[in-house]
Write a protein that holds these residues in place. Structure first.
Motif, PDB file in Angstrom:
ATOM      1  N   UNK A 156      -2.601  -4.265   9.255  1.00  0.00           N
ATOM      2  CA  UNK A 156      -2.309  -3.190  10.295  1.00  0.00           C
ATOM      3  C   UNK A 156      -1.708  -2.349   9.428  1.00  0.00           C
ATOM      4  N   UNK A 157      -0.982  -2.563   8.222  1.00  0.00           N
ATOM      5  CA  UNK A 157      -0.488  -1.595   7.451  1.00  0.00           C
ATOM      6  C   UNK A 157      -1.460  -0.689   6.684  1.00  0.00           C
ATOM      7  N   UNK A 158      -2.645  -1.261   6.230  1.00  0.00           N
ATOM      8  CA  UNK A 158      -3.599  -0.731   5.408  1.00  0.00           C
ATOM      9  C   UNK A 158      -4.022   0.281   6.449  1.00  0.00           C
ATOM     10  N   UNK A 159      -4.519  -0.126   7.598  1.00  0.00           N
ATOM     11  CA  UNK A 159      -5.372   0.684   8.619  1.00  0.00           C
ATOM     12  C   UNK A 159      -4.255   1.779   9.181  1.00  0.00           C
ATOM     13  N   UNK A 160      -3.044   1.539   9.295  1.00  0.00           N
ATOM     14  CA  UNK A 160      -2.254   2.573   9.754  1.00  0.00           C
ATOM     15  C   UNK A 160      -2.028   3.703   8.636  1.00  0.00           C
ATOM     16  N   UNK A 161      -2.018   3.218   7.323  1.00  0.00           N
ATOM     17  CA  UNK A 161      -2.075   4.410   6.200  1.00  0.00           C
ATOM     18  C   UNK A 161      -3.322   5.079   6.504  1.00  0.00           C
ATOM     19  N   UNK A 215     -11.995   7.862  12.203  1.00  0.00           N
ATOM     20  CA  UNK A 215     -11.081   7.616  12.990  1.00  0.00           C
ATOM     21  C   UNK A 215     -11.195   6.855  14.206  1.00  0.00           C
ATOM     22  N   UNK A 216     -12.497   6.884  14.712  1.00  0.00           N
ATOM     23  CA  UNK A 216     -12.957   5.735  15.766  1.00  0.00           C
ATOM     24  C   UNK A 216     -13.080   4.410  15.281  1.00  0.00           C
ATOM     25  N   UNK A 217     -13.624   4.088  14.080  1.00  0.00           N
ATOM     26  CA  UNK A 217     -13.783   3.010  13.297  1.00  0.00           C
ATOM     27  C   UNK A 217     -12.244   2.400  13.050  1.00  0.00           C
ATOM     28  N   UNK A 218     -11.461   3.214  12.605  1.00  0.00           N
ATOM     29  CA  UNK A 218     -10.096   2.614  12.020  1.00  0.00           C
ATOM     30  C   UNK A 218      -9.146   2.231  13.366  1.00  0.00           C
ATOM     31  N   UNK A 219      -9.575   2.821  14.543  1.00  0.00           N
ATOM     32  CA  UNK A 219      -8.936   2.528  15.856  1.00  0.00           C
ATOM     33  C   UNK A 219      -9.497   1.120  16.282  1.00  0.00           C
ATOM     34  N   UNK A 220     -10.792   1.150  16.363  1.00  0.00           N
ATOM     35  CA  UNK A 220     -11.289  -0.494  16.454  1.00  0.00           C
ATOM     36  C   UNK A 220     -10.484  -1.645  15.641  1.00  0.00           C
ATOM     37  N   UNK A 221     -10.694  -1.193  14.303  1.00  0.00           N
ATOM     38  CA  UNK A 221     -10.200  -2.040  13.211  1.00  0.00           C
ATOM     39  C   UNK A 221      -8.716  -2.352  13.692  1.00  0.00           C
ATOM     40  N   UNK A 222      -7.829  -1.383  13.955  1.00  0.00           N
ATOM     41  CA  UNK A 222      -6.537  -1.432  14.304  1.00  0.00           C
ATOM     42  C   UNK A 222      -6.370  -2.598  15.653  1.00  0.00           C
ATOM     43  N   UNK A 223      -7.100  -2.125  16.549  1.00  0.00           N
ATOM     44  CA  UNK A 223      -7.240  -3.189  17.836  1.00  0.00           C
ATOM     45  C   UNK A 223      -7.304  -4.484  17.581  1.00  0.00           C
ATOM     46  N   UNK A 232       0.767  -1.238  -0.110  1.00  0.00           N
ATOM     47  CA  UNK A 232      -0.051   0.008  -0.092  1.00  0.00           C
ATOM     48  C   UNK A 232       0.852   1.279   0.063  1.00  0.00           C
ATOM     49  N   UNK A 233       0.373   2.208  -0.751  1.00  0.00           N
ATOM     50  CA  UNK A 233       1.147   3.685  -0.663  1.00  0.00           C
ATOM     51  C   UNK A 233       0.375   4.384   0.179  1.00  0.00           C
ATOM     52  N   UNK A 234       0.711   5.687   0.396  1.00  0.00           N
ATOM     53  CA  UNK A 234      -0.188   6.630   1.142  1.00  0.00           C
ATOM     54  C   UNK A 234      -0.997   7.087   0.286  1.00  0.00           C
ATOM     55  N   UNK A 235      -2.193   7.362   1.058  1.00  0.00           N
ATOM     56  CA  UNK A 235      -3.564   8.048   0.303  1.00  0.00           C
ATOM     57  C   UNK A 235      -2.987   9.581   0.178  1.00  0.00           C
TER      58      UNK A 235
END
Length: 157
Positions: free
Chosen positions: A61-66, A42-50, A18-21
């Protein structure tokens, strides 16, 4: 270059391919709804990251971090803009009803880039149509792509 000199996030992105958006160079104007959408993302992504971290899913993790970097940057640059009540000229955040020469009517709400969804009646403030409409009043004509549209109504939503 030695791997010792690469950033961890670069190697995470390489794992998932993945590249940066890309982040727009335009002002990040947002409506109240747009600001809420940023916070929700942001809240949804934090949940997905956890969840991804618990599973040690490096690709996820890489996609969600981006995506977290993107939405964090968008929140930091967001400029809440609310149209002045009773304004008689087209401004960011307003609804505009237009009529073409053939009688076809359309209604657009002018919103931020991230919240724009033309299929649902909202366009970005940097779109050619919005740019052509800004500062105009009911009865004025805006020309976009060789087609003329008369402004027939303004609304605050």
């Amino acid at each position: 270059m030695s791997r010792a000199f690469t950033r961890e996030e670069d190697s995470e992105n390489a794992i998932a391919g993945v590249g940066e958006r890309p982040i727009s160079t335009h002002r990040n104007l947002v409506t109240e709804r747009g600001m809420a959408q940023i916070e929700d993302n942001l809240a949804d992504l934090r949940d997905i990251m956890a969840k991804a971290e618990r599973k040690a899913d490096r690709e996820r993790i890489a996609v969600v971090s981006r995506d977290l970097r993107y939405w964090t940057a968008r929140r930091e640059s967001a400029e809440l803009s609310v149209p002045e009540p009773g304004s008689d000229v087209v401004r960011f955040g307003m609804g505009v009803t237009l009529q073409s020469d053939d009688g076809k009517k359309v209604h657009w709400k002018i919103v931020g880039e991230d919240e724009a969804d033309p299929a649902k009646g909202s366009i970005s403030h940097v779109s050619p149509m919005a740019v052509a409409l800004f500062g105009k009043k009911v009865g004025d004509v805006a020309s976009v792509n060789g087609k003329e549209w008369e402004i027939v109504k303004l609304s605050e939503s």
